[in-house]
Design a protein around this motif. Sequence first.
Motif, PDB file in Angstrom:
ATOM      1  N   ILE A 146       0.824  -1.210   0.000  1.00 37.97           N
ATOM      2  CA  ILE A 146       0.000   0.000   0.000  1.00 37.97           C
ATOM      3  C   ILE A 146       0.855   1.256   0.000  1.00 37.97           C
ATOM      4  O   ILE A 146       0.655   2.159  -0.823  1.00 37.97           O
ATOM      5  CB  ILE A 146      -0.957  -0.008   1.201  1.00 37.97           C
ATOM      6  CG1 ILE A 146      -2.004  -1.110   1.011  1.00 37.97           C
ATOM      7  CG2 ILE A 146      -1.643   1.348   1.345  1.00 37.97           C
ATOM      8  CD1 ILE A 146      -2.937  -1.290   2.189  1.00 37.97           C
ATOM      9  N   LYS A 149       2.547   1.778  -3.253  1.00 41.09           N
ATOM     10  CA  LYS A 149       1.635   2.236  -4.306  1.00 41.09           C
ATOM     11  C   LYS A 149       1.473   3.749  -4.282  1.00 41.09           C
ATOM     12  O   LYS A 149       1.391   4.401  -5.336  1.00 41.09           O
ATOM     13  CB  LYS A 149       0.275   1.559  -4.127  1.00 41.09           C
ATOM     14  CG  LYS A 149      -0.761   1.962  -5.173  1.00 41.09           C
ATOM     15  CD  LYS A 149      -2.046   1.167  -5.026  1.00 41.09           C
ATOM     16  CE  LYS A 149      -2.809   1.540  -3.779  1.00 41.09           C
ATOM     17  NZ  LYS A 149      -4.125   0.861  -3.713  1.00 41.09           N
ATOM     18  N   TYR A 150       1.433   4.323  -3.089  1.00 39.04           N
ATOM     19  CA  TYR A 150       1.254   5.772  -2.968  1.00 39.04           C
ATOM     20  C   TYR A 150       2.584   6.529  -2.966  1.00 39.04           C
ATOM     21  O   TYR A 150       2.599   7.761  -2.936  1.00 39.04           O
ATOM     22  CB  TYR A 150       0.477   6.106  -1.697  1.00 39.04           C
ATOM     23  CG  TYR A 150      -0.988   5.761  -1.777  1.00 39.04           C
ATOM     24  CD1 TYR A 150      -1.896   6.629  -2.372  1.00 39.04           C
ATOM     25  CD2 TYR A 150      -1.471   4.553  -1.269  1.00 39.04           C
ATOM     26  CE1 TYR A 150      -3.244   6.317  -2.458  1.00 39.04           C
ATOM     27  CE2 TYR A 150      -2.813   4.225  -1.344  1.00 39.04           C
ATOM     28  CZ  TYR A 150      -3.692   5.112  -1.941  1.00 39.04           C
ATOM     29  OH  TYR A 150      -5.026   4.794  -2.016  1.00 39.04           O
ATOM     30  N   LYS A 180      -3.989   8.930   2.630  1.00 37.33           N
ATOM     31  CA  LYS A 180      -4.707   7.971   1.798  1.00 37.33           C
ATOM     32  C   LYS A 180      -4.158   6.559   2.001  1.00 37.33           C
ATOM     33  O   LYS A 180      -4.916   5.587   2.089  1.00 37.33           O
ATOM     34  CB  LYS A 180      -4.613   8.362   0.329  1.00 37.33           C
ATOM     35  CG  LYS A 180      -5.410   9.613  -0.039  1.00 37.33           C
ATOM     36  CD  LYS A 180      -5.230   9.957  -1.508  1.00 37.33           C
ATOM     37  CE  LYS A 180      -6.004  11.212  -1.884  1.00 37.33           C
ATOM     38  NZ  LYS A 180      -5.803  11.590  -3.303  1.00 37.33           N
ATOM     39  N   ALA A 181      -2.834   6.462   2.069  1.00 38.57           N
ATOM     40  CA  ALA A 181      -2.212   5.158   2.273  1.00 38.57           C
ATOM     41  C   ALA A 181      -2.606   4.570   3.624  1.00 38.57           C
ATOM     42  O   ALA A 181      -2.951   3.385   3.729  1.00 38.57           O
ATOM     43  CB  ALA A 181      -0.692   5.283   2.171  1.00 38.57           C
ATOM     44  N   ALA A 183      -5.271   5.269   5.407  1.00 37.79           N
ATOM     45  CA  ALA A 183      -6.695   4.937   5.404  1.00 37.79           C
ATOM     46  C   ALA A 183      -6.941   3.592   4.718  1.00 37.79           C
ATOM     47  O   ALA A 183      -7.738   2.770   5.190  1.00 37.79           O
ATOM     48  CB  ALA A 183      -7.488   6.040   4.704  1.00 37.79           C
ATOM     49  N   GLU A 184      -6.255   3.348   3.611  1.00 37.06           N
ATOM     50  CA  GLU A 184      -6.416   2.071   2.914  1.00 37.06           C
ATOM     51  C   GLU A 184      -5.867   0.928   3.758  1.00 37.06           C
ATOM     52  O   GLU A 184      -6.471  -0.148   3.841  1.00 37.06           O
ATOM     53  CB  GLU A 184      -5.726   2.100   1.556  1.00 37.06           C
ATOM     54  CG  GLU A 184      -5.898   0.804   0.787  1.00 37.06           C
ATOM     55  CD  GLU A 184      -5.337   0.841  -0.626  1.00 37.06           C
ATOM     56  OE1 GLU A 184      -5.106  -0.251  -1.190  1.00 37.06           O
ATOM     57  OE2 GLU A 184      -5.126   1.957  -1.163  1.00 37.06           O
ATOM     58  N   TYR A 185      -4.730   1.167   4.393  1.00 35.56           N
ATOM     59  CA  TYR A 185      -4.136   0.136   5.247  1.00 35.56           C
ATOM     60  C   TYR A 185      -5.087  -0.244   6.377  1.00 35.56           C
ATOM     61  O   TYR A 185      -5.319  -1.431   6.651  1.00 35.56           O
ATOM     62  CB  TYR A 185      -2.809   0.629   5.810  1.00 35.56           C
ATOM     63  CG  TYR A 185      -2.227  -0.285   6.856  1.00 35.56           C
ATOM     64  CD1 TYR A 185      -1.701  -1.527   6.515  1.00 35.56           C
ATOM     65  CD2 TYR A 185      -2.225   0.083   8.201  1.00 35.56           C
ATOM     66  CE1 TYR A 185      -1.179  -2.378   7.478  1.00 35.56           C
ATOM     67  CE2 TYR A 185      -1.705  -0.759   9.170  1.00 35.56           C
ATOM     68  CZ  TYR A 185      -1.186  -1.976   8.806  1.00 35.56           C
ATOM     69  OH  TYR A 185      -0.674  -2.825   9.760  1.00 35.56           O
ATOM     70  N   GLU A 186      -5.668   0.760   7.028  1.00 38.83           N
ATOM     71  CA  GLU A 186      -6.587   0.488   8.133  1.00 38.83           C
ATOM     72  C   GLU A 186      -7.847  -0.225   7.646  1.00 38.83           C
ATOM     73  O   GLU A 186      -8.369  -1.104   8.325  1.00 38.83           O
ATOM     74  CB  GLU A 186      -6.946   1.798   8.833  1.00 38.83           C
ATOM     75  CG  GLU A 186      -5.773   2.398   9.604  1.00 38.83           C
ATOM     76  CD  GLU A 186      -6.088   3.772  10.165  1.00 38.83           C
ATOM     77  OE1 GLU A 186      -7.128   4.348   9.784  1.00 38.83           O
ATOM     78  OE2 GLU A 186      -5.284   4.268  11.000  1.00 38.83           O
ATOM     79  N   ALA A 187      -8.337   0.154   6.466  1.00 32.29           N
ATOM     80  CA  ALA A 187      -9.536  -0.472   5.923  1.00 32.29           C
ATOM     81  C   ALA A 187      -9.303  -1.932   5.561  1.00 32.29           C
ATOM     82  O   ALA A 187     -10.218  -2.762   5.628  1.00 32.29           O
ATOM     83  CB  ALA A 187     -10.019   0.302   4.703  1.00 32.29           C
ATOM     84  N   ARG A 188      -8.089  -2.249   5.172  1.00 30.73           N
ATOM     85  CA  ARG A 188      -7.783  -3.607   4.725  1.00 30.73           C
ATOM     86  C   ARG A 188      -7.120  -4.461   5.798  1.00 30.73           C
ATOM     87  O   ARG A 188      -6.762  -5.616   5.540  1.00 30.73           O
ATOM     88  CB  ARG A 188      -6.881  -3.542   3.479  1.00 30.73           C
ATOM     89  CG  ARG A 188      -7.574  -2.950   2.254  1.00 30.73           C
ATOM     90  CD  ARG A 188      -6.628  -2.890   1.066  1.00 30.73           C
ATOM     91  NE  ARG A 188      -6.144  -4.206   0.707  1.00 30.73           N
ATOM     92  CZ  ARG A 188      -5.185  -4.434  -0.187  1.00 30.73           C
ATOM     93  NH1 ARG A 188      -4.626  -3.407  -0.816  1.00 30.73           N
ATOM     94  NH2 ARG A 188      -4.792  -5.654  -0.457  1.00 30.73           N
TER      95      ARG A 188
END
Length: 256
Positions: A146, A149-150, A180-181, A183-188
Amino acid sequence: MKAQEKETLVLIETSMGKIKVKLYNDTPLHRDNFLKLVKDGTYDGLLFHRIIKLFMIQGGDVTSKDAPMDKPLGEGELGYTLPAEIRIPKYFHKKGALCAARTSDDVNPDKESSSCQFYIVSGKFYTDHEIDKMEAERIEKLRNSIFGKYGVTENDTLKAYARPAEKTAYAIERDSLARKAMAEYEARFQEIHITPEQREAYKIEGGAPHLDGNYTVFGEVIDGIKTVEKISMVATNENDRPLQNIKIKTMKIVAK
């Protein structure tokens, strides 16, 4: 409160015994596809063509019926795939899990499932140390994927390639990407976190935790796990095919 929908049961009669499975209602695409194939008699006469001790037994290759021992198996499909219905952490690869086979990520990044091939986990037991190590490796892999990617790191920094006059503006962009990175990490995170329920199952019952989050689990064995264990221990060749054919005699929808 709405009554919970009754789960459908399927009896798999094999040449080595019977296995009864229940199909989960919240993986409806896989449930309905499996039931259609059962009703059509698609599985009758097919083989468990791939068996790996302390891991799983796999069947459903539609070319496996009466296949000679020298015929390579594992590619037989019905010309379509199913969208993934991965419900982690609710459903995971505990012993007895009924799961959809699929092709690898390099040709199948969306993790779509085979039209017909399935596997049942026989699994192995894991210690707390092994589970902790596996979870740590998952966390590191997800973080690297993640944040890479960012173009940021966990310290919210970027490689220093901006000119001095652009530092302020670039810092704003850097912070935005980092948020953003994160947030995606926490969501996944649930994809890779091993819950207490999973941990207990892998320690007490066994399973295949390295597959969690990557394959659709759409049911489980409720009777006949001894048959699964017996099948999982047969002798196989270098391609993991049993040296003697293990047939799915019939599959039938049954009542509890």
